[in-house]
Design a protein around this motif. Structure first.
Motif, PDB file in Angstrom:
ATOM      1  N   GLY A   3       0.692  -1.234  -0.137  1.00  0.00           N
ATOM      2  CA  GLY A   3      -0.256   0.038   0.114  1.00  0.00           C
ATOM      3  C   GLY A   3       0.701   1.428   0.008  1.00  0.00           C
ATOM      4  N   LEU A   4       0.082   2.343   0.088  1.00  0.00           N
ATOM      5  CA  LEU A   4       0.762   3.766   0.033  1.00  0.00           C
ATOM      6  C   LEU A   4       1.663   3.856   1.186  1.00  0.00           C
ATOM      7  N   MET A   5       1.292   3.458   2.458  1.00  0.00           N
ATOM      8  CA  MET A   5       2.000   3.906   3.518  1.00  0.00           C
ATOM      9  C   MET A   5       3.417   3.031   3.494  1.00  0.00           C
ATOM     10  N   GLY A   6       3.115   1.745   3.425  1.00  0.00           N
ATOM     11  CA  GLY A   6       4.306   0.497   3.589  1.00  0.00           C
ATOM     12  C   GLY A   6       5.196   1.120   2.373  1.00  0.00           C
ATOM     13  N   GLY A   7       5.027   1.348   1.241  1.00  0.00           N
ATOM     14  CA  GLY A   7       5.665   1.711   0.125  1.00  0.00           C
ATOM     15  C   GLY A   7       6.592   3.078   0.672  1.00  0.00           C
ATOM     16  N   GLY A   8       5.963   4.048   1.008  1.00  0.00           N
ATOM     17  CA  GLY A   8       6.498   5.181   1.589  1.00  0.00           C
ATOM     18  C   GLY A   8       7.401   4.743   2.659  1.00  0.00           C
ATOM     19  N   ILE A   9       7.232   4.087   3.789  1.00  0.00           N
ATOM     20  CA  ILE A   9       8.071   3.598   4.773  1.00  0.00           C
ATOM     21  C   ILE A   9       9.459   2.907   4.105  1.00  0.00           C
ATOM     22  N   ILE A  62      10.612   3.363   1.138  1.00  0.00           N
ATOM     23  CA  ILE A  62      11.320   3.997   0.282  1.00  0.00           C
ATOM     24  C   ILE A  62      12.252   4.977   1.514  1.00  0.00           C
ATOM     25  N   CYS A  63      11.886   5.238   2.654  1.00  0.00           N
ATOM     26  CA  CYS A  63      12.531   5.940   3.541  1.00  0.00           C
ATOM     27  C   CYS A  63      13.548   5.217   4.215  1.00  0.00           C
ATOM     28  N   CYS A  64      13.256   3.917   4.400  1.00  0.00           N
ATOM     29  CA  CYS A  64      14.395   3.043   5.027  1.00  0.00           C
ATOM     30  C   CYS A  64      15.435   2.580   4.068  1.00  0.00           C
TER      31      CYS A  64
END
Length: 120
Positions: A1-7, A9-11
């Motif tokens: 999902g959007l949130m998991g993908g963003g996390i 990317i940041c990591c």
């Protein structure tokens, strides 16, 4: 999902290897496509070398298997805000991670103690 993908990317951009899990292959593929699109968009705009974007993509292991978390030091779940689903995920993580793994939740409104109650 959007949130998991963003996390993810940041990591990755901070140098961490990431295991990215989803429940269905098509969701996992869509997530990876979105992540790829973000980094390749940076390449297209001249903000990131292509080799760096490809290197970042190589730091993500997409999976459908809980077992792939066995060597992870930290896990951040980002499933929808449904208590029973979060508990199900925590239980599966507890059974498939090393004893000292840090299991984290991304929640804005659910009680973290209630979610974690399923852990050993």
């Amino acid at each position: 999902g959007l949130m998991g993908g963003g996390i993810a990317i940041c990591c990755v951009q901070k140098g961490l290897q990431v295991v990215l899990k989803d429940a269905k292959q098509e969701w996992l593929d869509a997530g990876m496509k979105s992540i790829t699109g973000i980094w390749m968009g940076q390449v297209k705009r001249g903000r990131m070398p292509e080799a760096k974007a490809k290197g970042y993509l190589g730091m993500i292991t997409p999976t459908l298997a809980w077992e792939d978390f066995k060597d992870c030091d930290m896990i951040v779940e980002a499933v929808p805000e449904i208590m029973s689903l979060k508990k199900e995920v925590f239980l599966a993580l507890d059974q498939n991670t090393k004893p000292d793994a840090l299991i984290c939740t991304n929640t804005s409104g659910l009680n973290i103690d209630d979610i974690a109650a399923v852990l050993k």
